[in-house]
Write a protein that holds these residues in place. Structure first.
Motif, PDB file in Angstrom:
ATOM      1  N   ILE A  66     -41.439 -80.519  83.635  1.00 53.61           N
ATOM      2  CA  ILE A  66     -40.600 -79.114  83.736  1.00 53.61           C
ATOM      3  C   ILE A  66     -39.160 -79.703  83.777  1.00 53.61           C
ATOM      4  N   PHE A  67     -38.243 -78.664  82.952  1.00 56.56           N
ATOM      5  CA  PHE A  67     -36.969 -78.899  83.030  1.00 56.56           C
ATOM      6  C   PHE A  67     -36.236 -77.534  83.388  1.00 56.56           C
ATOM      7  N   PHE A  68     -35.574 -77.479  84.538  1.00 58.70           N
ATOM      8  CA  PHE A  68     -34.916 -76.123  84.763  1.00 58.70           C
ATOM      9  C   PHE A  68     -33.508 -76.330  83.964  1.00 58.70           C
ATOM     10  N   LEU A  69     -33.378 -75.326  83.434  1.00 61.72           N
ATOM     11  CA  LEU A  69     -31.943 -75.129  82.722  1.00 61.72           C
ATOM     12  C   LEU A  69     -31.091 -74.073  83.577  1.00 61.72           C
ATOM     13  N   PHE A  70     -29.882 -74.596  83.883  1.00 63.56           N
ATOM     14  CA  PHE A  70     -28.990 -74.000  84.185  1.00 63.56           C
ATOM     15  C   PHE A  70     -27.703 -73.277  83.437  1.00 63.56           C
ATOM     16  N   GLN A  71     -27.276 -72.402  83.587  1.00 60.05           N
ATOM     17  CA  GLN A  71     -26.037 -71.866  82.651  1.00 60.05           C
ATOM     18  C   GLN A  71     -24.819 -72.927  82.980  1.00 60.05           C
ATOM     19  N   GLY A  72     -24.529 -73.609  81.851  1.00 57.50           N
ATOM     20  CA  GLY A  72     -23.454 -74.394  82.173  1.00 57.50           C
ATOM     21  C   GLY A  72     -22.101 -73.745  82.286  1.00 57.50           C
ATOM     22  N   ALA A 121     -25.301 -62.234  75.433  1.00 61.42           N
ATOM     23  CA  ALA A 121     -25.218 -62.647  76.911  1.00 61.42           C
ATOM     24  C   ALA A 121     -26.610 -61.962  77.437  1.00 61.42           C
ATOM     25  N   ALA A 122     -26.938 -60.858  77.183  1.00 66.36           N
ATOM     26  CA  ALA A 122     -28.134 -60.046  77.892  1.00 66.36           C
ATOM     27  C   ALA A 122     -29.367 -60.999  77.288  1.00 66.36           C
ATOM     28  N   ARG A 123     -29.133 -61.417  76.040  1.00 69.30           N
ATOM     29  CA  ARG A 123     -30.410 -62.032  75.112  1.00 69.30           C
ATOM     30  C   ARG A 123     -30.616 -63.456  76.171  1.00 69.30           C
ATOM     31  N   PHE A 174     -33.685 -64.854  78.234  1.00 71.35           N
ATOM     32  CA  PHE A 174     -34.224 -65.987  77.817  1.00 71.35           C
ATOM     33  C   PHE A 174     -34.479 -66.953  79.056  1.00 71.35           C
ATOM     34  N   PHE A 175     -33.497 -67.254  79.653  1.00 67.07           N
ATOM     35  CA  PHE A 175     -33.517 -68.214  80.810  1.00 67.07           C
ATOM     36  C   PHE A 175     -34.485 -67.588  81.803  1.00 67.07           C
ATOM     37  N   LYS A 176     -34.739 -66.275  82.005  1.00 65.27           N
ATOM     38  CA  LYS A 176     -35.372 -65.721  83.055  1.00 65.27           C
ATOM     39  C   LYS A 176     -36.984 -65.938  82.839  1.00 65.27           C
TER      40      LYS A 176
END
Length: 82
Positions: A2-8, A27-29, A33-35
């Motif tokens: 599992i990888f958690f991606l965070f906004q850079g 930005a909304a898309r 996607f991340f949610k």
């Protein structure tokens, strides 16, 4: 895995830099996607933890049965030697 991606800390690309409706839509898309990705990852993690719990509970039952068998053997040995 599992990888958690965070906004850079980056700008987010040329569409977002341009701003306007397209930038807001992009930005909304991305947020959606991340949610969705985070929700899937958490569901997978929760499933794995439940599987681990089931495995360990099963192992406890197996060991408890083995303990009972061994105690029964010891009890039988004591009565034979007395």
């Amino acid at each position: 895995m599992i990888f958690f991606l965070f906004q850079g800390g980056g700008s987010g690309g040329s569409i977002r830099e341009a701003g306007g409706a397209f930038g807001k839509l992009e930005a909304a898309r991305e947020e959606e996607f991340f949610k969705r990705l985070e929700k899937q990852q958490l569901a997978m993690l929760k499933k794995q933890i439940h599987e681990d719990i089931d495995f360990h509970e099963n192992q406890i039952k197996i060991h408890e049965e083995a303990i009972k068998r061994h105690k029964k053997k010891i009890k039988g040995m004591k009565s034979d030697s007395d």
